[in-house]
Design a protein around this motif. Sequence first.
Motif, mmCIF file in Angstrom:
data_model
loop_
_atom_site.group_PDB
_atom_site.id
_atom_site.type_symbol
_atom_site.label_atom_id
_atom_site.label_comp_id
_atom_site.label_asym_id
_atom_site.label_seq_id
_atom_site.Cartn_x
_atom_site.Cartn_y
_atom_site.Cartn_z
ATOM 1 N N MET A 125 5.849 4.808 -3.785
ATOM 2 C CA MET A 125 6.071 4.025 -4.971
ATOM 3 C C MET A 125 7.554 4.114 -5.306
ATOM 4 N N ILE A 126 8.209 2.967 -5.424
ATOM 5 C CA ILE A 126 9.628 2.903 -5.698
ATOM 6 C C ILE A 126 9.830 2.129 -6.997
ATOM 7 N N ARG B 275 6.373 -2.454 -4.296
ATOM 8 C CA ARG B 275 5.239 -2.049 -3.481
ATOM 9 C C ARG B 275 5.684 -1.467 -2.144
ATOM 10 N N THR B 276 4.845 -0.592 -1.598
ATOM 11 C CA THR B 276 5.087 -0.030 -0.266
ATOM 12 C C THR B 276 4.597 -1.020 0.783
ATOM 13 N N GLY B 277 4.963 -0.787 2.035
ATOM 14 C CA GLY B 277 4.517 -1.643 3.128
ATOM 15 C C GLY B 277 3.005 -1.704 3.243
ATOM 16 N N ARG B 278 2.356 -0.591 3.044
ATOM 17 C CA ARG B 278 0.892 -0.540 3.110
ATOM 18 C C ARG B 278 0.256 -1.393 2.002
ATOM 19 N N GLU B 279 0.828 -1.300 0.797
ATOM 20 C CA GLU B 279 0.318 -2.109 -0.323
ATOM 21 C C GLU B 279 0.534 -3.600 -0.080
#
Length: 157
Positions: A1-2, A15-19
């Motif tokens: 989470m950024i 969002r992250t790559g997975r999200e």
Amino acid sequence: MIFAKAGNGVPMRIRTGREIGRTLRRDWDNYKTGLLVAAAVTAGVSLLGHGLCPSRELLGLPCPGCGLTRSILLILQGHFAESWQLQPFGYVWLALGVVFLLDRYVLESRQRLWKGMLAAVCVGMMVLYGYRMMTMFPHREPMTYYEENLLRRFLIL
């Protein structure tokens, strides 16, 4: 989470790559039937004639979006003046597409202005279409009459 800060200083979640992958899969599951039907109609129309516009291929008349695909392709190739002349809304749709993709898949925001923005763009396109039909039709691209349209082919037979 950024987290990043928006222009107004409010933290925004990225969002992250997975999200992003999960959101893409969920959207595909929800919209695949409509996307496949749209692709089939587009393919069918392009097989009937030489273009992608159902209005042009079936009736011979340009639609409010005629020239939009070519306009966006010209922007991506760096031919900005030609793009503007063909369909000025190519810039608007390209920008909206980029903002939508960022908003939908990268940033976790709750954009509530989309419907209003899309309605305003569609109204603008209709106004431009009316003006172009009065000033450009049927002799200037993209507002030309397509003689080989499906309706005319059936009526001549």
